[in-house]
Structure formats: structure tokens, C-alpha cells
Design a protein around this motif. Structure first.
Motif, PDB file in Angstrom:
ATOM      1  N   ALA A 269       0.828  -1.210   0.000  1.00 19.45           N
ATOM      2  CA  ALA A 269       0.000   0.000   0.000  1.00 19.45           C
ATOM      3  C   ALA A 269       0.858   1.254   0.000  1.00 19.45           C
ATOM      4  O   ALA A 269       0.538   2.245  -0.674  1.00 19.45           O
ATOM      5  CB  ALA A 269      -0.936  -0.015   1.206  1.00 19.45           C
ATOM      6  N   GLU A 270       1.941   1.247   0.761  1.00 20.63           N
ATOM      7  CA  GLU A 270       2.835   2.409   0.808  1.00 20.63           C
ATOM      8  C   GLU A 270       3.472   2.691  -0.542  1.00 20.63           C
ATOM      9  O   GLU A 270       3.863   3.831  -0.813  1.00 20.63           O
ATOM     10  CB  GLU A 270       3.920   2.174   1.858  1.00 20.63           C
ATOM     11  CG  GLU A 270       3.393   2.254   3.293  1.00 20.63           C
ATOM     12  CD  GLU A 270       4.434   1.852   4.317  1.00 20.63           C
ATOM     13  OE1 GLU A 270       5.582   1.536   3.901  1.00 20.63           O
ATOM     14  OE2 GLU A 270       4.114   1.837   5.518  1.00 20.63           O
ATOM     15  N   SER A 274      -2.659  -1.272  -5.221  1.00 22.86           N
ATOM     16  CA  SER A 274      -3.989  -1.606  -4.727  1.00 22.86           C
ATOM     17  C   SER A 274      -4.064  -3.084  -4.354  1.00 22.86           C
ATOM     18  O   SER A 274      -3.507  -3.944  -5.043  1.00 22.86           O
ATOM     19  CB  SER A 274      -5.044  -1.289  -5.782  1.00 22.86           C
ATOM     20  OG  SER A 274      -5.090   0.103  -6.027  1.00 22.86           O
ATOM     21  N   ILE A 275      -4.776  -3.362  -3.271  1.00 19.68           N
ATOM     22  CA  ILE A 275      -4.851  -4.720  -2.727  1.00 19.68           C
ATOM     23  C   ILE A 275      -6.306  -5.176  -2.688  1.00 19.68           C
ATOM     24  O   ILE A 275      -7.194  -4.424  -2.302  1.00 19.68           O
ATOM     25  CB  ILE A 275      -4.272  -4.755  -1.297  1.00 19.68           C
ATOM     26  CG1 ILE A 275      -2.799  -4.342  -1.306  1.00 19.68           C
ATOM     27  CG2 ILE A 275      -4.446  -6.139  -0.671  1.00 19.68           C
ATOM     28  CD1 ILE A 275      -2.255  -4.040   0.072  1.00 19.68           C
ATOM     29  N   VAL A 276      -6.513  -6.426  -3.088  1.00 20.22           N
ATOM     30  CA  VAL A 276      -7.800  -7.090  -2.931  1.00 20.22           C
ATOM     31  C   VAL A 276      -7.569  -8.307  -2.048  1.00 20.22           C
ATOM     32  O   VAL A 276      -6.673  -9.116  -2.302  1.00 20.22           O
ATOM     33  CB  VAL A 276      -8.387  -7.531  -4.288  1.00 20.22           C
ATOM     34  CG1 VAL A 276      -9.641  -8.394  -4.076  1.00 20.22           C
ATOM     35  CG2 VAL A 276      -8.723  -6.327  -5.152  1.00 20.22           C
ATOM     36  N   ILE A 277      -8.370  -8.434  -1.003  1.00 17.04           N
ATOM     37  CA  ILE A 277      -8.248  -9.589  -0.113  1.00 17.04           C
ATOM     38  C   ILE A 277      -9.392 -10.549  -0.418  1.00 17.04           C
ATOM     39  O   ILE A 277     -10.561 -10.170  -0.391  1.00 17.04           O
ATOM     40  CB  ILE A 277      -8.289  -9.181   1.367  1.00 17.04           C
ATOM     41  CG1 ILE A 277      -7.190  -8.152   1.663  1.00 17.04           C
ATOM     42  CG2 ILE A 277      -8.137 -10.397   2.266  1.00 17.04           C
ATOM     43  CD1 ILE A 277      -7.193  -7.646   3.089  1.00 17.04           C
ATOM     44  N   ALA A 278      -9.041 -11.796  -0.719  1.00 16.99           N
ATOM     45  CA  ALA A 278     -10.040 -12.814  -1.025  1.00 16.99           C
ATOM     46  C   ALA A 278     -10.015 -13.885   0.059  1.00 16.99           C
ATOM     47  O   ALA A 278      -9.154 -13.892   0.938  1.00 16.99           O
ATOM     48  CB  ALA A 278      -9.765 -13.422  -2.400  1.00 16.99           C
ATOM     49  N   VAL A 295      -4.263  -1.183   6.685  1.00 17.04           N
ATOM     50  CA  VAL A 295      -3.986  -0.524   5.410  1.00 17.04           C
ATOM     51  C   VAL A 295      -4.980   0.620   5.213  1.00 17.04           C
ATOM     52  O   VAL A 295      -6.157   0.494   5.592  1.00 17.04           O
ATOM     53  CB  VAL A 295      -4.111  -1.546   4.251  1.00 17.04           C
ATOM     54  CG1 VAL A 295      -3.847  -0.886   2.906  1.00 17.04           C
ATOM     55  CG2 VAL A 295      -3.162  -2.715   4.465  1.00 17.04           C
ATOM     56  N   PRO A 296      -4.555   1.753   4.648  1.00 20.10           N
ATOM     57  CA  PRO A 296      -5.505   2.831   4.363  1.00 20.10           C
ATOM     58  C   PRO A 296      -6.693   2.312   3.558  1.00 20.10           C
ATOM     59  O   PRO A 296      -6.509   1.563   2.591  1.00 20.10           O
ATOM     60  CB  PRO A 296      -4.670   3.833   3.551  1.00 20.10           C
ATOM     61  CG  PRO A 296      -3.257   3.592   4.016  1.00 20.10           C
ATOM     62  CD  PRO A 296      -3.164   2.115   4.273  1.00 20.10           C
ATOM     63  N   PRO A 297      -7.906   2.677   3.931  1.00 17.40           N
ATOM     64  CA  PRO A 297      -9.106   2.122   3.295  1.00 17.40           C
ATOM     65  C   PRO A 297      -9.146   2.257   1.774  1.00 17.40           C
ATOM     66  O   PRO A 297      -9.673   1.377   1.089  1.00 17.40           O
ATOM     67  CB  PRO A 297     -10.246   2.912   3.950  1.00 17.40           C
ATOM     68  CG  PRO A 297      -9.695   3.343   5.264  1.00 17.40           C
ATOM     69  CD  PRO A 297      -8.242   3.601   5.027  1.00 17.40           C
ATOM     70  N   HIS A 298      -8.591   3.356   1.242  1.00 18.79           N
ATOM     71  CA  HIS A 298      -8.656   3.549  -0.204  1.00 18.79           C
ATOM     72  C   HIS A 298      -7.684   2.653  -0.961  1.00 18.79           C
ATOM     73  O   HIS A 298      -7.731   2.597  -2.201  1.00 18.79           O
ATOM     74  CB  HIS A 298      -8.384   5.022  -0.558  1.00 18.79           C
ATOM     75  CG  HIS A 298      -6.973   5.460  -0.279  1.00 18.79           C
ATOM     76  ND1 HIS A 298      -6.532   5.749   1.004  1.00 18.79           N
ATOM     77  CD2 HIS A 298      -5.909   5.648  -1.103  1.00 18.79           C
ATOM     78  CE1 HIS A 298      -5.260   6.108   0.954  1.00 18.79           C
ATOM     79  NE2 HIS A 298      -4.857   6.052  -0.307  1.00 18.79           N
TER      80      HIS A 298
END
Length: 408
Positions: A269-270, A274-278, A295-298
Motif C-alpha cells: 500500500a505504501e 492496490s490490494i484485494v483480499i479474497a 492498510v488505508p481504506p482507499h
């Protein structure tokens, strides 16, 4: 793979087991002895119908595949079904699976014509009492055998090579040609028997040995490749390039420490990734919550327990990179050639049970016992617990460099 070997004098590394005892895919001698006794007993079982002495596929108009293992096992059987569909398009294909595979069947419907459900009590991961699992086993096998017998098939192929195979079920259907591996016992109930040879070869390629006994075709000289039907587009796939984190596995010894997942997510994130958690289930949902909270929400989209199976497939197929454990996720990513970082323990040969994906990097901490072939692992599991977040971050960033350069 991590290159540094462990030299920690405080760790005790148990001696590796053999991956097989004789011809059987078991690690304990008493289990192999039990399978030998089963095979001897099977020699006295009469066949329900006279069977063909040989076949090379010229007259096989229908074939039923049995793969009642878990989702990863079924995913690794799809290349065999695809071969029949592509090379013998006139052949009717049946598919016997465990009921836990129901969410997957719609998305792979192009590969079979009829499906049947048979639950082996030893493969049932539900919390139901053992007695209930055994009752379900008996009833589902009886029903499946009746349905398969009603529909009629020229040949059957058992793709699951372990003790929990469905060879007795196939024998009960009276199908005249039955092919399978002898490595899980019940071999005498088959008409076409293949010996399992343990090698550094993808698990998904082993059914080719069975197809070669039934079909004479030069294309079977080439290894099978990972495959999954292209998913329909869904509204759950993010538009921008994203990395999928899937932090769950079917066996707890394959899991990685939460703090490593959290550090990995924060580092990505830094860097603006962008991250997607499955994932799915209470255990993975709780872990996903801890990761996303760091992690920042955005920068993170937590889709754990919010996806249907087909939506999950679509999200994986659209990812720029996938980070996961030894699970079905790695094999789905392999089918779509998605670059992946797979954190695995050294309990099995990674070339056999890891993803058949030249875009995947397997991270395992080197230990003197690897691979140990111990299904229960050991007390410390250094082979996976000493894989660091830094190892995973480096793998992801290296793979993403071409993507980020193109976007930039």
C-alpha cells in the motif's frame, strides 16, 4: 525459493519420510499393509459385467471421470477433461465429484455433460459427527452408482490416486472399462491399472497416464497444461491493476503468520499498489479483517466472504499478481498464467503439488529435512514460518515492475 538454509541449533528437524510405501501413496507401513490386505480381498470380488480387455478409444462413446477430492484436486483434473473435449468432441463426459464442488460446477460446465455427487467420509471437512459423515458417504455413493449405471458409460477414469478414491463406486456401476492408479488400493477392481511413479512432475499431468491407456493419440505424448474455463465478467473485479492476497489454506500447517501478511499489505500500500483480499470462512474472514485494518481504506478492498465461486475466479483472472498459500488459489492463477507468489511449506515436492505456472515463484525456507513428506508437519514448521514478509515483498515487486512501468 528462499536460499538461506536453517542453522538454528535450537530447532529439531525430524527425519523425512518416504513419499510412498511400495506402490502405495502412503507414508506409514501399517497403512500400506492394510491396503495390501484390501487388494487381496478385492481379488475375490467378481466383476459385475464382462469387461473389455483393451481399448484405444476408437469405440468409447462415453466416459465418466471421478475426482471426489477437494477443489484444488478437481481444478488439477480439468486439463484431462479438456483433452477429451478437444480431441474426442463426440464423446459424452460425466463427472463424479464431492458435494463440496457444487459451487464450481457452473463455471466448468463446458467440460462435462452430466454430474454426480459422491462424498467420501474421509474427505468431508465439515464439522458433522463422523457417524453422520459415514451415513452420507453410503447414501451418496449408492445414489451416484444408480445414476451412473442408469446413464450408462463405456469407460470410467478414477483420477484421485490416494486411499480415499472412488474405485469401489466405479466397480459398483458395472462400467466395462475402468482405469485408475493402484496407489490408493482397490487396484484389482480396475480393468486398466496404472502404477503411480513419484516424480517432480505436476500433479495435474498424472491423469495423462490414464488417458494413454484408453486413447491412442500422439497429443498425449505432451504434458497436460493448467486450464480453467474463462470466467464471465462480473462487477466485483476492480478496474485498476491490483494484487490479490489470499491468506487461507485447507490445512492450518500451510498457513503463514498474520504479522507477515499485515506487513506485506502495508508495504504494498505504501508503494501505491492496490490490494484485494479474497477468501472464505470465519477463520479467513477474521484474518482478512486484521490485514485490511492495517492498510488505508482507499488502498484495500476486502472481498473475503463476499464473492461467489465464479466471482472469485474472475477476480483472480484479472489480477496483476496473486499472493497465496498452498491452496486452490495458486492453481487457478496458474490456469490463467497470472504471476504469483506462493508461500509453501516443504512437506511435499513443490514441483509436484505446487502450481504448474512458469509465472509463479514458490517461497519456502530451506531446511535439511525438505521435503519431509509429513502430512502433519512438525512443531516449528520453519520451512514456512521463516519465510519473511521481505521475501514476499521482493517477489511481488519484481514481478510487478513491467506492469507498473507500462502503467506509468
Amino acid at each position: 525459493m528462499s536460499s538461506q538454509p536453517s542453522t538454528d541449533p535450537d530447532l529439531e528437524f525430524p527425519a523425512p519420510l518416504s513419499p510412498m510405501v511400495g506402490k502405495y501413496l502412503v507414508r506409514k507401513k501399517y497403512v500400506a499393509a492394510g491396503l495390501r490386505a484390501i487388494d487381496l480381498a478385492c481379488l475375490a470380488v467378481p466383476d459385475r459385467r464382462p469387461h473389455a480387455t483393451a481399448s484405444h478409444g476408437g469405440e468409447l462413446r462415453s466416459i465418466v471421470f471421478s475426482q471426489c477430492g477437494h477443489l484444488g484436486d478437481l481444478i488439477m483434473t480439468l486439463p484431462a477433461l479438456r483433452w477429451v473435449r478437444q480431441n474426442r468432441p463426440e464423446t459424452k463426459i460425466g463427472l463424479i465429484v464431492g458435494s463440496w464442488a457444487k459451487p464450481m460446477l457452473k463455471g466448468i460446465a463446458e467440460l462435462y455433460d452430466a454430474s454426480y455427487f459422491a462424498d467420501h467420509f474421509m474427505l468431508d471437512r465439515s464439522s458433522r459427527p463422523l457417524a453422520e459423515k459415514i451415513r452420507s458417504h453410503r447414501q451418496s455413493w449408492k445414489t451416484a452408482a444408480q445414476q451412473v449405471r442408469r446413464d450408462g458409460y463405456d469407460a470410467a477414469v478414477e483420477c484421485y490416486p490416494f486411499l480415499q478414491n472412488s474405485i469401489p463406486l466405479l466397480h459398483a456401476t458395472g462400467i466395462p472399462v475402468r482405469a485408475g492408479f493402484t496407489s490408493g488400493g482397490f487396484g484389482p477392481l480396475l480393468t486398466h491399472r496404472a502404477r503411480w511413479v513419484h516424480a517432480s512432475r505436476p500433479f495435474l499431468d498424472y491423469p495423462r497416464d490414464l488417458l494413454r491407456m484408453l486413447f491412442s493419440d500422439s497429443s498425449l505424448d505432451r504434458p497436460l497444461q493448467a486450464y480453467y474455463p474463462a470466467p464471465s465478467a462480473t462487477g466485483k473485479r476492480p478496474r485498476e491493476p491490483y494484487v490479490v492476497l489470499q491468506a487461507g489454506a485447507g490445512n492450518p500447517i500451510r498457513e503463514w503468520a498474520d504479522e507477515r501478511w499485515i506487513r506485506l499489505a502495508k508495504e504494498l500500500a505504501e508503494r501505491g499498489i492496490s490490494i484485494v483480499i479474497a477468501g472464505a470462512g470465519a477463520r479467513e474472514r477474521e484474518r482478512a479483517g486484521r490485514i485490511s485494518a492495517a492498510v488505508p481504506p482507499h488502498m484495500v478492498l476486502n472481498l473475503c466472504d463476499k464473492l461467489s465461486w465464479d466471482e472469485f475466479i474472475d477476480v483472480i483472472a484479472g489480477a496483476a499478481h496473486v499472493v497465496c498459500l498452498e491452496s486452490s488459489t495458486s492453481h487457478i492463477a496458474a490456469a490463467f498464467r497470472i504471476p504469483s507468489t506462493v508461500v509453501m511449506p516443504a512437506t511435499n515436492d513443490p514441483k509436484q503439488f505446487g502450481p504448474a505456472n512458469d509465472q509463479a515463484r514458490i517461497l519456502t525456507f530451506r531446511t535439511p529435512c525438505a521435503p519431509c513428506f509429513r502430512s502433519g508437519g512438525c512443531a516449528h514448521m520453519a520451512c514456512i514460518q521463516r519465510v519473511t514478509a521481505k521475501d514476499a515483498i521482493g517477489s511481488v515487486l519484481e514481478a510487478l515492475r513491467p506492469v507498473r512501468d507500462a502503467v506509468g
